[in-house]
Design a protein around this motif. Structure first.
Motif, PDB file in Angstrom:
ATOM      1  N   LEU A   1       0.812  -1.214   0.000  1.00 56.56           N
ATOM      2  CA  LEU A   1       0.000   0.000   0.000  1.00 56.56           C
ATOM      3  C   LEU A   1       0.851   1.273   0.000  1.00 56.56           C
ATOM      4  CD1 LEU A   1      -2.849   1.143  -0.003  1.00 56.56           C
ATOM      5  CD2 LEU A   1      -2.831   1.026   2.491  1.00 56.56           C
ATOM      6  N   PRO A   2       1.906   1.358   0.833  1.00 57.19           N
ATOM      7  CA  PRO A   2       2.740   2.563   0.781  1.00 57.19           C
ATOM      8  C   PRO A   2       3.298   2.826  -0.615  1.00 57.19           C
ATOM      9  CG  PRO A   2       3.265   1.303   2.740  1.00 57.19           C
ATOM     10  CD  PRO A   2       2.289   0.481   1.957  1.00 57.19           C
ATOM     11  N   ILE A   3       3.773   1.781  -1.300  1.00 61.94           N
ATOM     12  CA  ILE A   3       4.316   1.976  -2.649  1.00 61.94           C
ATOM     13  C   ILE A   3       3.225   2.457  -3.595  1.00 61.94           C
ATOM     14  CG2 ILE A   3       5.235   0.749  -4.680  1.00 61.94           C
ATOM     15  CD1 ILE A   3       6.934  -0.888  -2.774  1.00 61.94           C
ATOM     16  N   LEU A   4       2.052   1.849  -3.481  1.00 65.69           N
ATOM     17  CA  LEU A   4       0.920   2.236  -4.311  1.00 65.69           C
ATOM     18  C   LEU A   4       0.588   3.711  -4.111  1.00 65.69           C
ATOM     19  CD1 LEU A   4      -1.165   0.727  -6.202  1.00 65.69           C
ATOM     20  CD2 LEU A   4      -2.728   0.854  -4.252  1.00 65.69           C
ATOM     21  N   LEU A   5       0.558   4.131  -2.845  1.00 69.88           N
ATOM     22  CA  LEU A   5       0.208   5.519  -2.543  1.00 69.88           C
ATOM     23  C   LEU A   5       1.236   6.489  -3.124  1.00 69.88           C
ATOM     24  CD1 LEU A   5      -1.081   5.215   1.143  1.00 69.88           C
ATOM     25  CD2 LEU A   5      -2.421   5.709  -0.901  1.00 69.88           C
ATOM     26  N   ILE A   6       2.512   6.101  -2.992  1.00 70.88           N
ATOM     27  CA  ILE A   6       3.552   6.980  -3.529  1.00 70.88           C
ATOM     28  C   ILE A   6       3.445   7.068  -5.049  1.00 70.88           C
ATOM     29  CG2 ILE A   6       6.057   7.223  -3.861  1.00 70.88           C
ATOM     30  CD1 ILE A   6       6.355   6.013  -1.015  1.00 70.88           C
ATOM     31  N   LEU A   7       3.110   5.939  -5.693  1.00 69.50           N
ATOM     32  CA  LEU A   7       2.934   5.942  -7.146  1.00 69.50           C
ATOM     33  C   LEU A   7       1.782   6.867  -7.534  1.00 69.50           C
ATOM     34  CD1 LEU A   7       3.487   2.233  -8.272  1.00 69.50           C
ATOM     35  CD2 LEU A   7       4.831   4.273  -8.863  1.00 69.50           C
ATOM     36  N   VAL A   8       0.683   6.796  -6.807  1.00 67.78           N
ATOM     37  CA  VAL A   8      -0.467   7.648  -7.102  1.00 67.78           C
ATOM     38  C   VAL A   8      -0.076   9.116  -6.964  1.00 67.78           C
ATOM     39  CG1 VAL A   8      -2.735   8.382  -6.270  1.00 67.78           C
ATOM     40  CG2 VAL A   8      -2.222   5.946  -6.468  1.00 67.78           C
ATOM     41  N   TRP A   9       0.655   9.405  -5.879  1.00 72.64           N
ATOM     42  CA  TRP A   9       1.124  10.766  -5.624  1.00 72.64           C
ATOM     43  C   TRP A   9       2.007  11.237  -6.782  1.00 72.64           C
ATOM     44  CZ3 TRP A   9       5.312  11.555  -1.284  1.00 72.64           C
ATOM     45  CH2 TRP A   9       5.727  12.896  -1.274  1.00 72.64           C
ATOM     46  N   TRP A  10       2.920  10.358  -7.187  1.00 76.15           N
ATOM     47  CA  TRP A  10       3.853  10.677  -8.267  1.00 76.15           C
ATOM     48  C   TRP A  10       3.089  10.950  -9.568  1.00 76.15           C
ATOM     49  CZ3 TRP A  10       5.109   7.561 -12.659  1.00 76.15           C
ATOM     50  CH2 TRP A  10       6.204   8.048 -13.399  1.00 76.15           C
TER      51      TRP A  10
ATOM     52  N   GLY B   1       3.936  16.470 -14.109  1.00 75.53           N
ATOM     53  CA  GLY B   1       3.621  17.524 -15.063  1.00 75.53           C
ATOM     54  C   GLY B   1       2.707  18.598 -14.535  1.00 75.53           C
ATOM     55  N   SER B   2       2.225  18.424 -13.282  1.00 74.45           N
ATOM     56  CA  SER B   2       1.371  19.482 -12.739  1.00 74.45           C
ATOM     57  C   SER B   2       2.254  20.524 -12.093  1.00 74.45           C
ATOM     58  CB  SER B   2       0.389  18.919 -11.713  1.00 74.45           C
ATOM     59  OG  SER B   2       0.868  19.158 -10.413  1.00 74.45           O
ATOM     60  N   THR B   3       1.760  21.712 -11.993  1.00 74.22           N
ATOM     61  CA  THR B   3       2.540  22.764 -11.351  1.00 74.22           C
ATOM     62  C   THR B   3       1.813  23.247 -10.111  1.00 74.22           C
ATOM     63  OG1 THR B   3       1.480  24.275 -12.879  1.00 74.22           O
ATOM     64  CG2 THR B   3       3.734  23.580 -13.399  1.00 74.22           C
TER      65      THR B   3
ATOM     66  N   PRO C   1       4.314  19.315  -3.765  1.00 72.70           N
ATOM     67  CA  PRO C   1       5.515  19.038  -4.543  1.00 72.70           C
ATOM     68  C   PRO C   1       5.502  17.590  -5.035  1.00 72.70           C
ATOM     69  CG  PRO C   1       6.024  18.961  -2.208  1.00 72.70           C
ATOM     70  CD  PRO C   1       4.561  19.291  -2.323  1.00 72.70           C
ATOM     71  N   THR C   2       6.332  17.280  -6.033  1.00 71.03           N
ATOM     72  CA  THR C   2       6.449  15.883  -6.472  1.00 71.03           C
ATOM     73  C   THR C   2       7.290  15.111  -5.461  1.00 71.03           C
ATOM     74  OG1 THR C   2       8.475  16.336  -7.661  1.00 71.03           O
ATOM     75  CG2 THR C   2       6.421  16.598  -8.896  1.00 71.03           C
ATOM     76  N   PRO C   3       7.158  13.764  -5.445  1.00 65.06           N
ATOM     77  CA  PRO C   3       7.956  12.970  -4.484  1.00 65.06           C
ATOM     78  C   PRO C   3       9.440  13.263  -4.610  1.00 65.06           C
ATOM     79  CG  PRO C   3       6.336  11.585  -5.595  1.00 65.06           C
ATOM     80  CD  PRO C   3       6.246  12.927  -6.250  1.00 65.06           C
ATOM     81  N   GLY C   4       9.926  13.352  -5.850  1.00 61.35           N
ATOM     82  CA  GLY C   4      11.353  13.583  -6.054  1.00 61.35           C
ATOM     83  C   GLY C   4      11.797  14.913  -5.480  1.00 61.35           C
TER      84      GLY C   4
END
Lengths: 257, 267, 264
Positions: free
Chosen positions: A13-22, A27-29, A34-37
């Motif tokens: 689930l944590p990985i899934l959530l981070i992927l969704v966040w990413w 490309g959004s501003t 902020p983006t995960p990176g």
């Protein structure tokens, strides 16, 4: 459950959530997120630096001093009040009141009485976080088993030995419940005490970032506080599992019957 | 019976009397310390002065308006988090897969102190009710969710399979098996959450400046109105006591039918 | 050795007074094994608490080896009925047995020997590092007995110690008590509500009346010293003695209640 499955459950689930966040920030501003990176990069730049020593460590040291004092004071007073019925009756309504006062309102009061300094911040932590420890200790001491208490008396285990071998271990499950509650209140108060007229510390720093609209930096501060909370809870669980091993075993046996 | 102390006449009478004496003693000490000059009155005004000020507040519409603001944030935030936590808790709790899959995430998010969200609330909402709500909901949600999860896990498998064998559907089992088992746990969660919710509501007002009692305390402090500040702090304590007492009465009411009033799980 | 004289205990409660024990007098010689039997509610536990110094009597005295008992005496150990609540759940079996010795500042080496001997005597030498709650009820009660034995008391008080264990275990434990008593020469006062148990175990059986309690009868048990669950219990004399004690207890129960305020 196999180890692989366990890891999958733990990280899934944590990985899934981070992927969704990413994906959502790709490309959004969006100004607020902020983006995960970007967050990781900011976290590194902001906190693995001089700030670690000027803002992070002082806060953590105050927190630990405050919590240690809270636990010691809470247990000592709790044992005292719990051991004497008349003391308990005398203090019960007062304690009910003090427990009910929302601790953050003590910050302006203690600022007035002590001034803005380290002592004030530590006293804020103690005065807000002590109640769960104190009240749970009182309950735990009061609830020491009558038969066990009689047994100790027939073997002439009294005074300090009684405290060490009977009262404290007997009350330890309740004391640990109080300690767990005091950790989260202590952390909240550490942050709040630094948001008032302070010039350093974690609470001060994240408010500073927010006022400067430095959003990724602000998020990195939130992440630091989150990590401190998780760290505290991990330390607690480690200690609790050791101290209360007997209690969990006992309860498991009782449940099975 | 064996432990009855033969010299103690009647505990039921002496207990409250001693308690009243304790309060009196505290008030006398509070009165004496500034009067004797141990602490200057501008830092610690005597109890009588503060109580008079509190009395004046109680007669003011503005004070009650502030109390209303605080209580709105408290009640609304608490209600939102209870509903959300119960719904999510029932869904997660009734599936082994979901319970396992969410465990690490819950354990990770739960210890994050809700005050960490203060800057975010300021950025998103400013000094408004919504800021208070964000903090209150985040803090109290976990308290309730955790208890609901404990409660669902506590369902007796025998009772569940009995209900199943009588052909009760998923919803009926939820209503007649899961819900009654969970209710005592839920009440514990609500009791813990209602105290936390008040703390966060006041915090938001004090620090972000959302309207309410906490904001007023901040004003009195920065304006040097020390007597009023003490009076308002007393008032928040009294609200806290009322909430605690109210929730305990509610708990007793709701669980009256519960044959074995569950002894509280320690830890 | 142990002498109870004119013992009276009255509890003060909100509704008035409860006279639990009215007037008890009896003596126990050194090395005797005496059973006290009485109907439930006869104040047996109250009596035992007064003898062990846990409760102060309202009137009368308890004397142990010529000294009046006002607090738990050093030469006495008590085994309670509630084994689950008389052992420290946070200590291992060994630590439970050792604690009273540690408290008496017995040197470490001597402690070690005493604990090992006591555990071996109750046949629990193999579980010193278990926690009490990991053991069965009978084994837990044996730990409590081992703790009492290691303490080397002159008098061992037992308050219905086997009331909460199953019948088979109970028979084993009864024989264990007889063998420990013979081996150590300790004085044992054994309280029970079980008539068979009192006759099987005791050299003497003291029958208590119903509350308010007095001594109904003091009966010598003239069974042979070697006792055996099968042959002793099936002997004619055992049957007679048991019948006699049973009659006495029925008699005690039927006696009119006077003086005591009943609450609930």
């Amino acid at each position: 459950m196999s180890t692989g499955k366990r890891i999958a459950y733990f990280l899934g689930l944590p990985i899934l959530l981070i992927l969704v966040w990413w994906a959502a920030t790709l490309g959004s501003t969006n100004f607020y997120v902020p983006t995960p990176g970007k967050l990781v990069e900011t976290f590194w730049r902001v906190w693995i630096s001089n700030r670690f020593f000027t803002d992070f460590m002082p806060s953590i040291i105050r927190l630990f001093i405050g919590l240690a004092a809270t636990i010691v004071l809470g247990v000592v007073l709790g044992v005292l009040i719990g051991s004497f019925r008349w003391l308990r009756s005398l203090f019960e309504p007062l304690l009910e009141f003090f427990r009910a006062v929302p601790p953050p309102v003590l910050v302006p009061l203690l600022m007035l009485l002590i001034g803005i300094n380290d002592q004030m911040k530590i006293v804020v932590i103690i005065s807000g976080a002590i109640w769960p420890v104190l009240l749970n200790t009182v309950e735990g001491v009061r609830a020491v088993d009558q038969v066990l208490s009689d047994t100790s008396r027939t073997y002439r285990i009294t005074g300090m030995a009684r405290l060490r071998y009977l009262v404290l271990p007997g009350a330890s499950p309740q004391i640990m419940t109080g300690v767990r509650q005091c950790l989260s209140i202590g952390l909240i108060l550490m942050v709040i005490s630094e948001m008032f007229g302070s010039s350093a510390g974690l609470g001060f720093t994240i408010v500073l970032f927010q006022r400067a609209f430095a959003v990724p930096e602000m998020w990195s501060g939130i992440a630091v506080l989150g990590l401190v909370g998780i760290g505290l809870s991990a330390i607690f669980q480690l200690v609790e599992r050791r101290v209360l091993r007997w209690y969990h075993g006992l309860r498991e046996v009782q449940r099975d019957n | 019976m064996a432990s009855t102390n033969s010299r103690m006449p009647s505990r039921r009478v002496t207990g409250p009397l001693l308690g009243a004496a304790g309060i009196l003693l505290f008030l006398v000490a509070w009165e004496a310390v500034p009067r004797l000059g141990l602490v200057q009155e501008k830092f610690l005004p005597p109890a009588s002065t503060v109580l008079v000020s509190l009395g004046q507040y109680l007669g003011q519409g503005g004070f009650w308006h502030d109390v209303g603001e605080t209580m709105t944030a408290w009640a609304l935030g608490l209600a939102i988090s209870i509903v959300a936590a119960v719904v999510l808790g029932l869904i997660i709790g009734s599936s082994t897969f979901l319970r396992r899959a969410t465990h690490s995430t819950v354990e990770f998010l739960r210890p994050i102190p809700s005050v960490a969200l203060i800057p975010l609330a300021v950025l998103l909402f400013g000094a408004k009710l919504e800021s208070s709500l964000l903090l209150v909901v985040y803090a109290s949600f976990w308290q309730v969710l955790l208890q609901v999860l404990y409660g669902v896990a506590d369902v007796d498998p025998v009772a569940d399979s009995t209900a199943r064998s009588y052909g009760l559907g998923r919803l009926a089992r939820m209503r007649y098996v899961v819900w009654p088992t969970m209710l005592p746990y839920l009440m514990t969660g609500i009791r813990l959450a209602s105290a936390v919710a008040l703390i966060l509501a006041i915090t938001a007002e004090l620090i972000i400046g959302s309207p309410g009692l906490g904001y007023q305390i901040g004003l009195t402090q920065s304006g040097g109105a020390v007597v009023e500040m003490y009076a308002l702090i007393l008032a928040t304590g009294m609200i806290g006591v009322l909430i605690n007492v109210g929730v305990r009465i509610l708990e007793k009411r709701v669980l009256k039918w519960h044959a074995s009033v569950r002894s509280e799980v320690v830890v | 050795m142990l002498s109870v004289s004119g013992l009276k205990k009255v509890y003060q409660v909100d509704a008035g007074e409860i006279e639990a024990v009215r007037n008890l007098t009896f003596d126990i010689d050194a090395g005797e094994l005496v059973c006290i039997v009485g109907p439930s509610g006869a104040g047996k536990t109250t009596l035992l608490k007064c003898i062990s110094g846990l409760l102060a009597p309202t009137a009368g005295t308890v004397t142990l080896a010529g000294k009046q008992v006002t607090e738990p005496p050093k030469a006495m150990a008590v085994v309670f009925q509630e084994y689950g609540r008389s052992l420290f759940p946070w200590m291992t079996v060994r630590d439970n047995v050792e604690l009273p010795l540690k408290n008496q500042r017995v040197p470490r080496a001597e402690r070690e020997t005493l604990v090992n001997e006591a555990l071996a005597a109750v046949e629990l030498g193999h579980v010193p590092d278990s926690y009490p709650w990991q053991l069965s009820g009978g084994m837990q009660q044996r730990v409590a007995i081992a703790r009492a034995v290691a303490y080397r008391p002159q008098v061992l008080l037992m308050d219905e110690p086997f009331a909460a264990v199953d019948a088979q275990t109970r028979a084993d434990l009864e024989d264990l008590i007889r063998s420990i008593w013979k081996k150590l020469g300790v004085t044992i006062l054994f309280v029970t509500h079980d008539i068979d148990e009192s006759v099987y175990l005791g050299q003497r059986v003291i029958v208590l009346s119903n509350s308010p309690t007095v001594v109904q009868e003091d009966l010598a048990i003239d069974l042979p010293d070697e006792r055996d669950q099968l042959s002793t219990r099936s002997s004619a004399r055992f049957g007679e003695l048991r019948g006699h004690v049973y009659e006495q207890i029925q008699l005690a129960k039927s006696k009119a209640q006077t003086g005591a305020v009943r609450v609930k």
